[in-house]
Design an enzyme around this catalytic site. Structure first.
Site, PDB file in Angstrom:
ATOM      1  N   GLY A   1     -24.259 -57.644   0.824  1.00  0.00           N
ATOM      2  CA  GLY A   1     -24.080 -56.707   1.914  1.00  0.00           C
ATOM      3  C   GLY A   1     -23.544 -57.401   3.152  1.00  0.00           C
ATOM      4  O   GLY A   1     -22.625 -58.210   3.077  1.00  0.00           O
TER       5      GLY A   1
ATOM      6  N   GLU B   1     -15.207 -54.434   6.992  1.00  0.00           N
ATOM      7  CA  GLU B   1     -15.391 -55.427   8.056  1.00  0.00           C
ATOM      8  C   GLU B   1     -16.665 -55.178   8.863  1.00  0.00           C
ATOM      9  O   GLU B   1     -16.743 -55.472  10.044  1.00  0.00           O
ATOM     10  CB  GLU B   1     -14.186 -55.460   9.010  1.00  0.00           C
ATOM     11  CG  GLU B   1     -12.832 -55.513   8.334  1.00  0.00           C
ATOM     12  CD  GLU B   1     -12.618 -56.783   7.528  1.00  0.00           C
ATOM     13  OE1 GLU B   1     -13.528 -57.617   7.450  1.00  0.00           O
ATOM     14  OE2 GLU B   1     -11.522 -56.953   6.964  1.00  0.00           O
TER      15      GLU B   1
ATOM     16  N   GLN C   1      -8.356 -19.735  20.210  1.00  0.00           N
ATOM     17  CA  GLN C   1      -8.967 -20.708  21.111  1.00  0.00           C
ATOM     18  C   GLN C   1      -9.806 -21.739  20.357  1.00  0.00           C
ATOM     19  O   GLN C   1      -9.809 -22.931  20.709  1.00  0.00           O
ATOM     20  CB  GLN C   1      -9.847 -19.980  22.131  1.00  0.00           C
ATOM     21  CG  GLN C   1     -10.340 -20.890  23.256  1.00  0.00           C
ATOM     22  CD  GLN C   1     -11.186 -20.129  24.260  1.00  0.00           C
ATOM     23  OE1 GLN C   1     -12.250 -19.633  23.902  1.00  0.00           O
ATOM     24  NE2 GLN C   1     -10.715 -20.032  25.487  1.00  0.00           N
TER      25      GLN C   1
ATOM     26  N   PRO D   1     -22.424 -59.537  -4.887  1.00  0.00           N
ATOM     27  CA  PRO D   1     -23.070 -58.315  -5.372  1.00  0.00           C
ATOM     28  C   PRO D   1     -24.358 -57.947  -4.635  1.00  0.00           C
ATOM     29  O   PRO D   1     -24.624 -56.774  -4.387  1.00  0.00           O
ATOM     30  CB  PRO D   1     -23.341 -58.629  -6.851  1.00  0.00           C
ATOM     31  CG  PRO D   1     -22.255 -59.573  -7.225  1.00  0.00           C
ATOM     32  CD  PRO D   1     -22.019 -60.410  -6.017  1.00  0.00           C
ATOM     33  N   GLY D   2     -25.177 -58.921  -4.251  1.00  0.00           N
ATOM     34  CA  GLY D   2     -26.433 -58.618  -3.582  1.00  0.00           C
ATOM     35  C   GLY D   2     -26.443 -58.969  -2.116  1.00  0.00           C
ATOM     36  O   GLY D   2     -27.510 -59.118  -1.520  1.00  0.00           O
TER      37      GLY D   2
ATOM     38  N   GLY E   1      -9.147 -23.809   2.797  1.00  0.00           N
ATOM     39  CA  GLY E   1      -9.216 -24.055   1.363  1.00  0.00           C
ATOM     40  C   GLY E   1      -8.119 -24.971   0.857  1.00  0.00           C
ATOM     41  O   GLY E   1      -8.316 -25.714  -0.112  1.00  0.00           O
TER      42      GLY E   1
END
Length: 403
Positions: A135, A381, A297, A132-133, A358
């Site tokens: 990274g 990764e 174009q 969790p902490g 859209g």
């Protein structure tokens, strides 16, 4: 077969494998991917089909019941599967990282016990480094395994396990300080444990103290389960230390992550290819000012840029896979391929999204799903920033000024 992203020098067997996989993707994955993704439903039938094709044993040596194919074959297979639905490629990626780690670093007893069943898909792998902490700072791992006679007792919390619920084998990186002097480098005090469990969520009936709380809700990359893993006094026998010796886990995991980075690059290539296919098809069907928008174009410029990015990312991914297959160090090539393919994937998907106008915002159109999936590749990764650090350090090694 499209003109883009072709690979020279493939054997007849490799070409046959890729042709079979592409046919499976076109018939069994693309028609159902949007529906399953919107439901966040695990693709059970697709996984069973991949088992029958032998994909789970693609890189496992023939002596253990696999096909014994190269990383290049695997990466090109992943590229095809991700073109259909990226989540499916995630299901086999973590499985293969664990199988690769076992093949490269496992004891003979561990190989004979796990690999034949992994080749058939009976045993499906997941691997766990993050917390969790944590990274990207793997050296800060806090999950700890303490020796207790012939066993280890593990306590901690892991995060972001792909296949955390559906797998029945998890390779878990833990801190083990045994035999290390005070002040030793953190990466020398890490060990990989092979934990067998029952598939499912909640407290695990097979492993006392192990809990998979449930699926993490995600913006994209749905269908495949992403989970936490909680370990409270989990007892694991010492013969389930990968390689039979503690303190080698960091190097084992990094070896596996290099394979994973090639895989993420391949996924980026596959998603980008599909986005290009969707964009160029829609551009020929949609009309404005009395002609298909493909004849404007501005759209042709966009399509040309997209195709060039698809081609460049594919070439770098193939180079990284071939480098690893040759037995050479490939962290530079894998980092470059992962970085470029994930960034280009994001750009190609966004350009295809813009071409759709859209309608790209509608869940009825496939590009909407790809638009939510592509961001995962930017962080999986290792982020772009981590890849740049790896690349930069390796370049300084290669081009160091003497004297």
């Amino acid at each position: 077969m499209s003109r883009l992203a072709q690979t020279d020098g493939l054997t007849d067997i490799q070409q046959e494998i890729l042709s079979t996989v592409r046919s499976f993707v076109d018939k069994e994955i693309i028609p159902v991917a949007n529906e399953l993704e919107h439901k966040d439903e695990y693709p059970t039938d697709i996984v069973e089909g991949l088992k029958e094709l032998g994909i789970f044993g693609l890189m496992i040596p023939e002596e253990y019941g696999g096909l014994g194919e190269s990383l290049l074959t695997y990466a090109l297979t992943v590229e095809e599967i991700a073109r259909g639905w990226m989540s499916v490629s995630g299901i086999i990626n973590t499985h293969f990282i664990v199988a690769y780690m076992l093949k490269q670093h496992g004891t003979e007893e561990q190989k004979e016990y796990f690999l034949p069943r992994m080749a058939t898909g009976e045993v499906r792998g997941a691997f766990s480094m993050s917390e969790p902490g944590l990274g990207s700072d793997v050296s800060a791992i806090r999950t700890k395994a303490v020796r207790d006679g012939d066993d280890y007792v593990i306590n901690g919390q892991k995060m972001w396990l792909t296949n955390g619920g559906t797998s029945n084998l998890v390779a878990v990186l833990c801190r083990t300080d045994e035999g290390q002097p005070e002040g030793a480098a953190p990466h020398k005090s890490m060990t990989t444990f092979l934990i067998e469990k029952e598939p499912g969520f909640g407290p695990n009936p097979k492993v006392k103290g192990l809990t998979v709380p449930g699926k993490i809700e995600k913006m994209g990359y749905k269908g495949v389960d992403t989970t936490e893993l909680i370990l409270e006094d989990v007892k694991i026998p010492s013969n389930r230390v990968l390689g039979g010796q503690s303190g080698r886990g960091f190097y084992q995991m990094m070896d596996g992550v290099e394979v994973g980075r090639v895989n993420v690059a391949a996924r980026g290539c596959g998603v980008a290819q599909r986005a290009f296919e969707l964009g160029i098809a829609y551009a020929q069907q949609r009309q404005t000012f009395g002609k298909p928008i493909a004849q404007h174009q501005a759209i042709q410029f966009k399509l040309s840029e997209m195709a060039t990015k698809v081609e460049a990312a594919h070439a770098m991914m193939v180079n990284a896979a071939r480098k690893k297959d040759s037995g050479q160090r490939n962290d530079l090539e894998a980092g470059m391929a992962k970085y470029l393919a994930s960034e280009y994937c994001k750009e190609v998907v966004e350009d295809s999204f813009r071409i759709h106008g859209g309608y790209g915002f509608s869940k009825e159109y496939e590009i909407e799903r790809l638009y939510r999936e592509a961001p995962m590749l930017l962080i999986g990764e290792g982020t772009a920033e981590i890849q740049k650090m790896i690349i930069g350090r390796r370049l300084l090694e290669e081009y160091r000024i003497q004297g």
